[in-house]
Design an enzyme around this catalytic site. Sequence first.
Site, short mmCIF file in Angstrom:
data_model
loop_
_atom_site.label_atom_id
_atom_site.label_comp_id
_atom_site.label_asym_id
_atom_site.label_seq_id
_atom_site.Cartn_x
_atom_site.Cartn_y
_atom_site.Cartn_z
N THR A 202 0.90 -1.17 0.00
CA THR A 202 0.00 0.00 0.00
C THR A 202 0.92 1.20 0.00
OG1 THR A 202 -1.78 -1.04 1.28
CG2 THR A 202 -1.73 1.37 1.34
N ARG A 230 -13.99 -7.26 -0.61
CA ARG A 230 -13.40 -6.79 0.66
C ARG A 230 -12.85 -5.38 0.48
NH1 ARG A 230 -7.98 -4.94 2.28
NH2 ARG A 230 -7.77 -5.35 4.49
N VAL A 231 -13.20 -4.51 1.41
CA VAL A 231 -12.69 -3.14 1.38
C VAL A 231 -11.84 -2.95 2.63
CG1 VAL A 231 -13.36 -0.71 1.57
CG2 VAL A 231 -14.63 -2.25 0.06
N GLY A 232 -10.65 -2.44 2.45
CA GLY A 232 -9.75 -2.22 3.58
C GLY A 232 -9.90 -0.83 4.15
N ASP A 233 -8.86 -0.39 4.83
CA ASP A 233 -8.88 0.93 5.46
C ASP A 233 -8.54 2.05 4.50
OD1 ASP A 233 -6.28 -0.19 5.28
OD2 ASP A 233 -5.53 1.27 6.72
N THR A 253 -0.43 2.04 6.43
CA THR A 253 -0.33 0.80 5.66
C THR A 253 -0.35 -0.36 6.66
OG1 THR A 253 2.10 0.82 5.74
CG2 THR A 253 1.08 1.90 3.85
N GLY A 254 -0.58 -1.55 6.16
CA GLY A 254 -0.63 -2.71 7.06
C GLY A 254 -2.05 -3.24 7.15
N GLY A 256 -5.50 -3.51 7.38
CA GLY A 256 -6.55 -2.51 7.32
C GLY A 256 -7.67 -2.72 8.30
N1 GLY Z 1 -4.00 -1.25 4.53
C1 GLY Z 1 -4.36 -1.80 3.30
C2 GLY Z 1 -5.43 -2.81 3.38
O1 GLY Z 1 -5.61 -3.43 4.42
O2 GLY Z 1 -6.11 -3.01 2.41
#
Ligand code: GLY
Length: 351
Positions: A202, A230-233, A253-254, A256
């Site tokens: 990311t 799936r939607v991350g942060d 990053t990391g 989410g």
């Molecule tokens: N931080 C990126 C994700 O989890 O998609």
Amino acid sequence: MAAMKRRDFMKTTAALGMGLPLLSLGGVAEAKERNVKPDHPVVVSSANGERAVKKAMEMLTKGADPLDAVIAGVNIVEADPNDITVGYGGLPNEEGVVQLDSSVMHGPTHNAGAVAALENIKHPSKVAKLVMERTDHVLLVGKGALKFAKAHGFKEENLLTERARKIWLYWKETLNPNDDWFPPPPEELDPEVRKIFQVHGTINCCAVDANGDLAGVTTTSGLFFKIPGRVGDSPIIGAGLYVDNAVGACGSTGRGEANLKNLSSFLVVEYMRQGLHPQDAIMKVCERIVEHTKLPYLLNKRGKPNFNVKFYAVNKKGEFAGGAIYESGSFWVYDKNGPREVPIKGLLKGS
Ligand code: GLY
């Protein structure tokens, strides 16, 4: 009401005061901070952000808006097939489809835009900026986001590179020893494929310009081999990115899911609003994530998170920091001392 158009209704409620923002709890601090400026623009970015900070600084020194600068920076990485965590060449979902997430936030207008689960468009951050500028919305997802991008002239393209396809195929073939997919014999396995399994990514890039105006962008292909949809942060304002022009900017990053449950980037900015240095603000948020991580499958033998989350923050004065739950690698900064990598400070030892 039935006959009233939605936009008219919104105007009417705003005129009646119903749409007025609540008085910010940080109002006093904001008033004090309003005239703060750094002595030089500052750009921070994740470990893959060397080209992003250089491009953003080049634009900031020519007087570009900070959001245009950071977006131009991450666009380089979105277009790079060698970064398997962002844009073109990003690793796909479990069905082999690349779905991208991105958000942008502009400090001077406190405006934001985002897209999630966007397919076939190389530069989700550019689409996120158009969501901000050319709609009344903040977040568009999936097919709606794609239709919107196409309406603005973006061309669909295949984002799955051969390299990403091979990695995905190997993942699929090794997923279940009892299914009908067979991995290649070890001697035929591309050594790059095995190595790549250990990478996380990311890109986030945040900046403060010479006027003290802030902006940020986060863009990603998300969790490797995620469940479709799936939607991350990264596209969630407050989770993977937050900017407050009176205070500072933070992105992440990391993992989410940890940021979605803790609204971490917003919280970093809130701690900075209370007067904490970006480093201390990040560490307090890492503590919060550790405290809130209770599900056994997310804990290691020591009872601590078995994942990492990293933050990159800059405040209105130009103070900056990178920090994480676990010390790991470095981040990029470009300030009056030039571009350089700085080690990320960790809250906990180990990994
Ligand atoms: N931080 C990126 C994700 O989890 O998609």
